[in-house]
Design an enzyme around this catalytic site. Structure first.
Site, PDB file in Angstrom:
ATOM      1  N   TYR A  90     -69.540  19.683 -15.122  1.00  0.00           N
ATOM      2  CA  TYR A  90     -68.582  19.491 -14.037  1.00  0.00           C
ATOM      3  C   TYR A  90     -68.006  20.815 -13.544  1.00  0.00           C
ATOM      4  O   TYR A  90     -67.688  20.959 -12.373  1.00  0.00           O
ATOM      5  CB  TYR A  90     -67.404  18.621 -14.510  1.00  0.00           C
ATOM      6  CG  TYR A  90     -67.534  17.158 -14.190  1.00  0.00           C
ATOM      7  CD1 TYR A  90     -68.628  16.426 -14.656  1.00  0.00           C
ATOM      8  CD2 TYR A  90     -66.572  16.501 -13.445  1.00  0.00           C
ATOM      9  CE1 TYR A  90     -68.733  15.085 -14.385  1.00  0.00           C
ATOM     10  CE2 TYR A  90     -66.671  15.152 -13.168  1.00  0.00           C
ATOM     11  CZ  TYR A  90     -67.747  14.450 -13.637  1.00  0.00           C
ATOM     12  OH  TYR A  90     -67.841  13.119 -13.355  1.00  0.00           O
TER      13      TYR A  90
ATOM     14  N   LYS B 272     -76.844  14.121 -26.160  1.00  0.00           N
ATOM     15  CA  LYS B 272     -78.279  14.052 -25.866  1.00  0.00           C
ATOM     16  C   LYS B 272     -78.955  15.186 -26.636  1.00  0.00           C
ATOM     17  O   LYS B 272     -79.647  16.040 -26.083  1.00  0.00           O
ATOM     18  CB  LYS B 272     -78.488  14.164 -24.330  1.00  0.00           C
ATOM     19  CG  LYS B 272     -79.901  13.894 -23.849  1.00  0.00           C
ATOM     20  CD  LYS B 272     -80.351  12.458 -24.006  1.00  0.00           C
ATOM     21  CE  LYS B 272     -81.825  12.335 -23.652  1.00  0.00           C
ATOM     22  NZ  LYS B 272     -82.378  10.990 -23.971  1.00  0.00           N
TER      23      LYS B 272
ATOM     24  N   ASP C  58     -78.439   7.652 -23.877  1.00  0.00           N
ATOM     25  CA  ASP C  58     -79.214   6.531 -23.320  1.00  0.00           C
ATOM     26  C   ASP C  58     -79.086   5.298 -24.209  1.00  0.00           C
ATOM     27  O   ASP C  58     -78.888   4.173 -23.742  1.00  0.00           O
ATOM     28  CB  ASP C  58     -80.680   6.927 -23.086  1.00  0.00           C
ATOM     29  CG  ASP C  58     -81.331   7.585 -24.291  1.00  0.00           C
ATOM     30  OD1 ASP C  58     -80.626   7.981 -25.246  1.00  0.00           O
ATOM     31  OD2 ASP C  58     -82.583   7.707 -24.278  1.00  0.00           O
TER      32      ASP C  58
ATOM     33  N   ASP D  31     -68.033  10.213 -18.027  1.00  0.00           N
ATOM     34  CA  ASP D  31     -67.812   9.640 -16.694  1.00  0.00           C
ATOM     35  C   ASP D  31     -68.609   8.344 -16.558  1.00  0.00           C
ATOM     36  O   ASP D  31     -68.088   7.314 -16.134  1.00  0.00           O
ATOM     37  CB  ASP D  31     -68.240  10.658 -15.624  1.00  0.00           C
ATOM     38  CG  ASP D  31     -68.095  10.109 -14.215  1.00  0.00           C
ATOM     39  OD1 ASP D  31     -67.042   9.500 -13.926  1.00  0.00           O
ATOM     40  OD2 ASP D  31     -69.034  10.269 -13.410  1.00  0.00           O
TER      41      ASP D  31
ATOM     42  N   ASP E 225     -67.204   4.074 -17.051  1.00  0.00           N
ATOM     43  CA  ASP E 225     -67.344   3.034 -16.025  1.00  0.00           C
ATOM     44  C   ASP E 225     -68.049   1.811 -16.612  1.00  0.00           C
ATOM     45  O   ASP E 225     -67.672   0.670 -16.342  1.00  0.00           O
ATOM     46  CB  ASP E 225     -68.147   3.541 -14.815  1.00  0.00           C
ATOM     47  CG  ASP E 225     -67.258   4.091 -13.706  1.00  0.00           C
ATOM     48  OD1 ASP E 225     -66.099   4.464 -14.013  1.00  0.00           O
ATOM     49  OD2 ASP E 225     -67.712   4.156 -12.552  1.00  0.00           O
TER      50      ASP E 225
END
Ligand code: IPM
Ligand code: MG
Length: 358
Positions: A137, A192, A224, A248, A252
């Site tokens: 970011y 990851k 994942d 992020d 959600d």
């Protein structure tokens, strides 16, 4: 500690939901000093910038910020640094709000709101701890450049940089382990590491910090797989800690498990517990100004504000109990409305919470 609270409503439904949360705060009868300032597209319209100096200074000099939401399609064509989203990114960076707490709780009264089977989500109570001021970011360099060699020589290339400094990982790890200590003592670090160096480094630091918290069980999951497990068996999770980008996305997803994103608050804290509190949902410009928005996520954010930044846990409990009570009474804004419940607007929901406070 000052009792000043900066109220930054922002865009879309931001105005009406922060108004209700501010009314609830005022109704508590505490000596709070609420000061309003524009942010996001609203600030751009007034001052030509989404985070004007005056708004930023107000936020920095307050004990906490109560934030609505920013963004509207009508600002999509502005240069990136003038878009409403830059206001929230700028506040996070300028105030050092590195720790983002996003609870995903399924309220028993809203068990049917989830798109998942009730048995998969009933009793769901997850906390996502998202690192908020680092990662891709904010990583430099970033931009668009023309390639001088390689298979795409002469082509333009867009690029961003993912990195995490040890201090950044350590401090969010401590927040997450301490949150887990207050809960079920299960922490899952999501990364990851099978592909990314940054993630392997993140994982190594998590394992080191874990030695200071022998009472918390730490596990690791690739992002994942975590996305998959969140919809397969979300109740397996207690606290999730992850970087800015993965957080992020997963937050959600976790919010939607509950089927009622209009109910979910969030807190973003810095090292001195100064914080920014905002609903997990966006600015929903399509329903703005129609008295349809659910103010409960913002009202519950105000509760988190009292608990984390003003050390007023009992007052926070009071708000949370009042929200439970209005749900018990069957009051529902359109986003959570179902048969045999009473449809109310933003304002009426605020009224009901205030009434239930006492
Ligand atoms: C969030 C939002 C922001 C983010 C946007 C508005 C910049 O999606 O708070 O999750 O990506 O962090
Ligand atoms: Mg997001």
């Amino acid at each position: 500690m000052s009792n000043k609270i900066a109220v930054l409503p922002g865009d879309g439904i931001g105005q009406e939901i922060t108004e209700q949360a501010a009314r609830v705060l005022t109704a508590l009868g505490l000596e709070l000093e609420l000061e309003w300032a524009p942010v996001g597209g609203a600030a751009y319209d007034l001052h030509g910038h989404p985070l004007p100096e005056t708004t930023l200074n107000l936020a920095k000099s307050s004990a906490a910020v109560l934030f609505g939401a920013v963004g509207d399609w009508k600002y999509d064509s502005l240069a990136r640094e003038l878009r409403p989203e830059q206001a929230i990114l700028g506040l996070r960076k300028a105030m050092g709000l590195f720790a983002n707490l996003r609870p995903a709780i399924l309220y028993p009264q809203l068990a049917n709101a989830s798109s998942l089977k009730p048995e998969v989500v009933s009793g769901l109570d997850i906390l996502i701890v998202r690192e908020l001021t680092g990662d891709i970011y904010f990583g430099q360099p970033r931009g668009v450049q023309t390639l001088s060699d390689g298979p795409f020589a002469g082509d333009r290339q867009g690029f961003d940089t993912m990195h995490y400094a040890e201090t950044e990982v350590r401090r969010i790890a401590h927040v997450a382990f301490q949150a887990a200590q207050q809960r079920q003592k299960k922490l899952c670090s999501v990364d990851k590491a099978n592909v990314l160096e940054t993630s392997q480094f993140w994982r190594d630091i998590m394992i080191e910090v874990a030695k200071e918290y022998p009472d918390v069980s730490l596990s690791h999951m690739y992002v994942d797989n975590a996305a998959m497990q969140l919809v397969r068996a979300p109740k397996e999770f207690d606290v999730i800690v992850t970087g800015n980008l993965f957080g992020d996305i997963l937050s959600d997803e976790a919010a939607m498990l509950t089927g009622s994103i209009g109910m979910l608050p969030s807190a973003s804290l810095n090292a001195s517990n100064q914080g920014l509190y905002e609903p997990s949902h966006g600015s929903a410009p399509d329903i703005a100004g129609q008295n349809k928005a659910n103010p409960l996520a913002t009202i519950l954010s105000a509760a988190m504000l009292l608990r984390y930044s003003l050390n007023q846990g009992a007052q926070a409990d009071r708000i949370e109990r009042a929200v439970q009570q209005v749900l018990e009474q069957g009051l529902r804004t359109p986003d959570i409305h179902e048969a045999n419940t009473q449809l109310v607007g933003t304002q009426e929901m605020g009224d009901a919470v205030i009434q239930a406070l006492n």
